[in-house]
Design a protein around this motif. Structure first.
Motif, PDB file in Angstrom:
ATOM      1  N   GLU A  96      -4.334  -2.275   7.198  1.00  0.00           N
ATOM      2  CA  GLU A  96      -4.115  -2.099   5.760  1.00  0.00           C
ATOM      3  C   GLU A  96      -5.498  -2.121   5.104  1.00  0.00           C
ATOM      4  N   PRO A  97      -5.644  -1.447   3.977  1.00  0.00           N
ATOM      5  CA  PRO A  97      -6.941  -1.521   3.286  1.00  0.00           C
ATOM      6  C   PRO A  97      -7.319  -2.966   2.932  1.00  0.00           C
ATOM      7  N   GLN A  98      -8.590  -3.230   2.988  1.00  0.00           N
ATOM      8  CA  GLN A  98      -9.118  -4.534   2.567  1.00  0.00           C
ATOM      9  C   GLN A  98      -9.632  -4.353   1.155  1.00  0.00           C
ATOM     10  N   GLY A 150     -15.046  13.436  11.531  1.00  0.00           N
ATOM     11  CA  GLY A 150     -15.343  12.377  10.564  1.00  0.00           C
ATOM     12  C   GLY A 150     -14.848  11.069  11.115  1.00  0.00           C
ATOM     13  N   PHE A 151     -15.306   9.993  10.489  1.00  0.00           N
ATOM     14  CA  PHE A 151     -14.894   8.659  10.924  1.00  0.00           C
ATOM     15  C   PHE A 151     -13.974   8.055   9.873  1.00  0.00           C
ATOM     16  N   ARG A 152     -12.669   8.097  10.159  1.00  0.00           N
ATOM     17  CA  ARG A 152     -11.740   7.424   9.242  1.00  0.00           C
ATOM     18  C   ARG A 152     -12.065   5.930   9.250  1.00  0.00           C
ATOM     19  N   PRO A 153     -12.058   5.319   8.081  1.00  0.00           N
ATOM     20  CA  PRO A 153     -12.397   3.894   8.039  1.00  0.00           C
ATOM     21  C   PRO A 153     -11.181   3.009   8.330  1.00  0.00           C
ATOM     22  N   GLY A 158     -11.391   0.250   4.485  1.00  0.00           N
ATOM     23  CA  GLY A 158     -10.249   0.256   5.403  1.00  0.00           C
ATOM     24  C   GLY A 158      -9.109   1.145   4.937  1.00  0.00           C
ATOM     25  N   HIS A 159      -9.422   2.189   4.195  1.00  0.00           N
ATOM     26  CA  HIS A 159      -8.351   3.067   3.692  1.00  0.00           C
ATOM     27  C   HIS A 159      -7.877   4.062   4.744  1.00  0.00           C
ATOM     28  N   TRP A 188       0.815  -1.219   0.000  1.00  0.00           N
ATOM     29  CA  TRP A 188       0.000   0.000   0.000  1.00  0.00           C
ATOM     30  C   TRP A 188       0.844   1.262   0.000  1.00  0.00           C
ATOM     31  N   ALA A 189       2.086   1.158   0.475  1.00  0.00           N
ATOM     32  CA  ALA A 189       2.984   2.317   0.361  1.00  0.00           C
ATOM     33  C   ALA A 189       3.196   2.612  -1.123  1.00  0.00           C
TER      34      ALA A 189
END
Ligand code: GLY
Length: 341
Positions: A298-300, A289-292, A314-315, A61-62
């Motif tokens: 890690e993002p799914q 706000g609500f960060r997911p 999940g970002h 993801w990086a």
């Protein structure tokens, strides 16, 4: 009405970007959004496109963050072409500020490991920082690191353009359409893009959770703030129209929508310390706000086992940045799984 080829659950920047990409390829797509399109994390986000501030260790993801930043201008141009709407985008760079030798050497170590990932930065002396940032607090300033590629976009404008582009491509958008369980959705592929709410759709899905963040907004003269300014957990950025945003906090507080004035004041104090002559008055606006967040930090993103369910959540702090790349990945995978169209 016939069932869509793909149902996207969640109409934030991620869900809308995926829907747009699939509709461009001729898929029949519906978006089910529990509230209004782009009304949660995509509305709240400051819109930093900033691997320099967010990425410091090697991971898939990086690299995707860096790639998503690279393609952002083309993504916005295409969106503009299809929707007629331009989003405010400022390739202004960012400066990581150091107010002690310790901060400077921590920032140096980070910059060195980021360079190995391909994130470029330039070391600046205190004077060089002050020349680039009028109004910056000079007291105790040791220097900084300039990240020339970091940028800013207005996420609300991106979502407005995505909505129109989706509609023009025939995407069916249902607002106020809450999905309680994936079992409600018959036939076709389902993309779960419901951010912090995603795992409520099925106990089988990887956990998603909200990470509350506060932001404060100021009306300042246009051009008063050049690059994004960052120091530790504090950041300040300015839109082209002068609206300036300071952040932030990170809190595991469930879906608590309270805006606590004392937390807003604490952000104001931190921001004022950096720009004392500009951020004189208290913020005119504040919001949360609500960060997911998601299990594994890690993002799914990808197919859920061999099922017809595709995950795109999940970002966390980087959903605005990662929307183009996530949309490309998911759209390509769905296209590949369904044969050529
Ligand atoms: N991307 C910055 C934040 O989540 O606060």
């Amino acid at each position: 009405m016939s069932a869509p080829d793909v149902t996207v659950v969640g109409g934030g920047i991620i869900g809308c970007s995926i829907a747009w990409r699939l509709a461009q390829q001729g898929f029949s797509v519906s978006i089910y959004e529990a509230n209004r399109i782009g009304s949660e994390a995509s509305w709240a986000g400051a819109g930093m496109l900033a691997p320099g501030g967010e990425v410091d260790r090697d991971s898939p993801w990086a690299l995707r963050s860096i790639e998503s930043l690279r393609v952002y201008p083309a993504f916005l141009d295409e969106l503009h072409e299809e929707s007629g709407l331009a989003a405010d985008y400022r390739p202004c760079g960012a400066i990581e500020l150091a107010y002690s030798e310790g901060e400077f050497s921590t920032d140096q170590a980070r910059a060195t490991s980021q360079a190995r990932l391909g994130i470029h930065s330039e070391r600046l002396s205190a004077n060089e920082v002050l020349n680039r940032v009028p109004g910056l607090n000079a007291r105790g300033l040791e220097g900084g690191f300039f990240y020339p590629r970091d940028a800013i976009v207005d996420p609300r404008e991106v979502v407005a353009a995505l909505r129109l582009a989706c509609e023009r491509r025939g995407v069916r958008i249902e607002e106020g359409r809450r999905v309680d369980s994936l079992s409600e959705l018959n036939g076709g592929a389902v993309v779960v893009a419901a951010g912090a709410w995603a795992s409520a759709l099925s106990p089988a899905l990887p956990e998603a959770f909200p990470v509350k963040g506060y932001l404060a907004g100021y009306a300042l003269p246009r051009g008063a703030v050049g690059p994004i300014l960052r120091r530790g957990h504090t950041y300040i950025l300015q839109r082209s129209n002068g609206f300036t945003i300071a952040g932030s906090t990170t809190e595991r507080a469930g879906f608590d929508r309270t805006v606590d004035p004392s937390i807003v004041q604490s952000i104001h104090r931190r921001a004022h310390q950096l720009l004392p002559s500009l951020l004189i008055a208290s913020p005119e606006e504040s919001w949360i706000g609500f960060r997911p967040g998601a299990a594994g930090d890690e993002p799914q993103v990808g197919r859920f086992g061999e099922s017809r369910i595709w995950l795109a959540y999940g970002h966390y702090r980087n959903g605005i940045l990662l929307a183009p790349i996530t949309a490309s990945l998911i759209a390509a995978a769905i296209i590949a799984s369904s044969g050529t169209r």
